[in-house]
Design a protein around this motif. Structure first.
Motif, PDB file in Angstrom:
ATOM      1  N   GLN A  31      10.323 -38.096   3.580  1.00  0.00           N
ATOM      2  CA  GLN A  31       9.784 -36.734   3.599  1.00  0.00           C
ATOM      3  C   GLN A  31       8.257 -36.745   3.497  1.00  0.00           C
ATOM      4  O   GLN A  31       7.572 -35.989   4.190  1.00  0.00           O
ATOM      5  CB  GLN A  31      10.380 -35.894   2.451  1.00  0.00           C
ATOM      6  CG  GLN A  31      11.862 -35.657   2.555  1.00  0.00           C
ATOM      7  CD  GLN A  31      12.694 -36.810   1.964  1.00  0.00           C
ATOM      8  OE1 GLN A  31      12.170 -37.807   1.486  1.00  0.00           O
ATOM      9  NE2 GLN A  31      14.007 -36.660   2.041  1.00  0.00           N
ATOM     10  N   GLU A  32       7.721 -37.607   2.614  1.00  0.00           N
ATOM     11  CA  GLU A  32       6.268 -37.687   2.462  1.00  0.00           C
ATOM     12  C   GLU A  32       5.616 -38.188   3.743  1.00  0.00           C
ATOM     13  O   GLU A  32       4.539 -37.713   4.130  1.00  0.00           O
ATOM     14  CB  GLU A  32       5.910 -38.603   1.294  1.00  0.00           C
ATOM     15  CG  GLU A  32       6.262 -38.045  -0.071  1.00  0.00           C
ATOM     16  CD  GLU A  32       6.112 -39.071  -1.180  1.00  0.00           C
ATOM     17  OE1 GLU A  32       5.680 -38.666  -2.275  1.00  0.00           O
ATOM     18  OE2 GLU A  32       6.431 -40.261  -0.968  1.00  0.00           O
ATOM     19  N   ALA A  33       6.258 -39.132   4.398  1.00  0.00           N
ATOM     20  CA  ALA A  33       5.722 -39.667   5.654  1.00  0.00           C
ATOM     21  C   ALA A  33       5.678 -38.579   6.729  1.00  0.00           C
ATOM     22  O   ALA A  33       4.680 -38.432   7.450  1.00  0.00           O
ATOM     23  CB  ALA A  33       6.553 -40.860   6.116  1.00  0.00           C
ATOM     24  N   ILE A  34       6.739 -37.796   6.839  1.00  0.00           N
ATOM     25  CA  ILE A  34       6.795 -36.714   7.825  1.00  0.00           C
ATOM     26  C   ILE A  34       5.725 -35.664   7.527  1.00  0.00           C
ATOM     27  O   ILE A  34       5.006 -35.218   8.426  1.00  0.00           O
ATOM     28  CB  ILE A  34       8.202 -36.078   7.863  1.00  0.00           C
ATOM     29  CG1 ILE A  34       9.197 -37.064   8.465  1.00  0.00           C
ATOM     30  CG2 ILE A  34       8.195 -34.766   8.644  1.00  0.00           C
ATOM     31  CD1 ILE A  34      10.654 -36.661   8.300  1.00  0.00           C
ATOM     32  N   SER A  68      -1.652 -34.365   9.482  1.00  0.00           N
ATOM     33  CA  SER A  68      -2.613 -34.948  10.430  1.00  0.00           C
ATOM     34  C   SER A  68      -2.617 -34.202  11.759  1.00  0.00           C
ATOM     35  O   SER A  68      -3.678 -33.970  12.348  1.00  0.00           O
ATOM     36  CB  SER A  68      -2.288 -36.432  10.666  1.00  0.00           C
ATOM     37  OG  SER A  68      -2.454 -37.153   9.482  1.00  0.00           O
ATOM     38  N   LEU A  69      -1.431 -33.845  12.226  1.00  0.00           N
ATOM     39  CA  LEU A  69      -1.333 -33.098  13.477  1.00  0.00           C
ATOM     40  C   LEU A  69      -2.039 -31.746  13.359  1.00  0.00           C
ATOM     41  O   LEU A  69      -2.811 -31.352  14.251  1.00  0.00           O
ATOM     42  CB  LEU A  69       0.136 -32.888  13.859  1.00  0.00           C
ATOM     43  CG  LEU A  69       0.389 -32.002  15.080  1.00  0.00           C
ATOM     44  CD1 LEU A  69      -0.088 -32.708  16.341  1.00  0.00           C
ATOM     45  CD2 LEU A  69       1.849 -31.638  15.183  1.00  0.00           C
ATOM     46  N   LYS A 129      -2.267 -25.767   4.133  1.00  0.00           N
ATOM     47  CA  LYS A 129      -1.627 -25.607   2.820  1.00  0.00           C
ATOM     48  C   LYS A 129      -0.389 -24.714   2.925  1.00  0.00           C
ATOM     49  O   LYS A 129       0.669 -25.032   2.390  1.00  0.00           O
ATOM     50  CB  LYS A 129      -2.623 -25.013   1.820  1.00  0.00           C
ATOM     51  CG  LYS A 129      -2.054 -24.748   0.454  1.00  0.00           C
ATOM     52  CD  LYS A 129      -3.113 -24.164  -0.467  1.00  0.00           C
ATOM     53  CE  LYS A 129      -2.490 -23.648  -1.718  1.00  0.00           C
ATOM     54  NZ  LYS A 129      -2.346 -22.206  -1.767  1.00  0.00           N
ATOM     55  N   ASN A 130      -0.512 -23.601   3.634  1.00  0.00           N
ATOM     56  CA  ASN A 130       0.626 -22.683   3.759  1.00  0.00           C
ATOM     57  C   ASN A 130       1.776 -23.315   4.532  1.00  0.00           C
ATOM     58  O   ASN A 130       2.937 -23.124   4.174  1.00  0.00           O
ATOM     59  CB  ASN A 130       0.168 -21.373   4.433  1.00  0.00           C
ATOM     60  CG  ASN A 130      -0.675 -20.530   3.511  1.00  0.00           C
ATOM     61  OD1 ASN A 130      -0.617 -20.681   2.295  1.00  0.00           O
ATOM     62  ND2 ASN A 130      -1.470 -19.658   4.091  1.00  0.00           N
ATOM     63  N   TYR A 131       1.480 -24.037   5.592  1.00  0.00           N
ATOM     64  CA  TYR A 131       2.538 -24.672   6.381  1.00  0.00           C
ATOM     65  C   TYR A 131       3.265 -25.740   5.566  1.00  0.00           C
ATOM     66  O   TYR A 131       4.472 -25.888   5.671  1.00  0.00           O
ATOM     67  CB  TYR A 131       1.981 -25.276   7.653  1.00  0.00           C
ATOM     68  CG  TYR A 131       1.771 -24.295   8.780  1.00  0.00           C
ATOM     69  CD1 TYR A 131       1.751 -22.924   8.568  1.00  0.00           C
ATOM     70  CD2 TYR A 131       1.561 -24.731  10.073  1.00  0.00           C
ATOM     71  CE1 TYR A 131       1.555 -22.021   9.594  1.00  0.00           C
ATOM     72  CE2 TYR A 131       1.359 -23.850  11.118  1.00  0.00           C
ATOM     73  CZ  TYR A 131       1.350 -22.498  10.871  1.00  0.00           C
ATOM     74  OH  TYR A 131       1.157 -21.621  11.899  1.00  0.00           O
ATOM     75  N   LEU A 132       2.502 -26.483   4.786  1.00  0.00           N
ATOM     76  CA  LEU A 132       3.122 -27.560   4.013  1.00  0.00           C
ATOM     77  C   LEU A 132       3.871 -27.003   2.816  1.00  0.00           C
ATOM     78  O   LEU A 132       4.868 -27.534   2.405  1.00  0.00           O
ATOM     79  CB  LEU A 132       2.077 -28.587   3.570  1.00  0.00           C
ATOM     80  CG  LEU A 132       1.419 -29.352   4.701  1.00  0.00           C
ATOM     81  CD1 LEU A 132       0.346 -30.284   4.150  1.00  0.00           C
ATOM     82  CD2 LEU A 132       2.436 -30.151   5.506  1.00  0.00           C
TER      83      LEU A 132
END
Length: 139
Positions: free
Chosen positions: A114-117, A123-124, A136-139
């Motif tokens: 999950q952290e890798a994704i 980054s994208l 921040k909101n998307y994550l």
């Protein structure tokens, strides 16, 4: 008594005035013994004449790679910390001409899937010019 025992005893004396905790002191000596045992398993026997040819950055990288595949990350990093302290000691006592551990880095904790994704997604978003608030909101 072989040379690695002599080095370990000198290292123990070096540690005493530093005021490290009892557990840290014990771990330093145990981890150094582990390193010396590993060297022996690699057919590398330390002597006063060859220590500066054996304890070199390349050897330390091979040892680090060994630790990655043979013990938990926290244990490996503790052992690498011991190697850095030992090399500082050996350099300060003119046993080594320089500190071969100067660029020896710790091992990073492996990321969960999950952290890798999330990292790739972050980054994208950055590469597409998203604002910090949007990321921040998307994550």
């Amino acid at each position: 008594m072989d040379y690695s025992d002599e080095l370990r005893n000198k290292f123990a004396l070096f540690l005493q005035p530093l005021g490290v905790s009892r557990n840290t002191y014990k771990n330093y000596l145990s981890d150094l013994l582990h390193f010396f045992d590993w060297l022996t398993s690699q057919n590398q026997i330390l002597t006063p004449e060859n220590v500066s040819q054996i304890v070199v950055p390349q050897t330390l990288v091979v040892y680090r790679d060994h630790l990655i595949s043979h013990c938990p990350v926290a244990t490996a990093n503790r052992r690498l910390s011991t190697i850095r302290k030992f090399c500082q000691f050996a350099f300060s006592q003119n046993i080594l001409p320089s500190d071969p551990s100067a660029n020896l880095t710790n091992i990073s904790q492996p990321l969960s899937p999950q952290e890798a994704i999330l990292g790739r997604f972050r980054s994208l978003l950055k590469s597409e010019g998203a604002s910090i608030v949007t990321i921040k909101n998307y994550l």
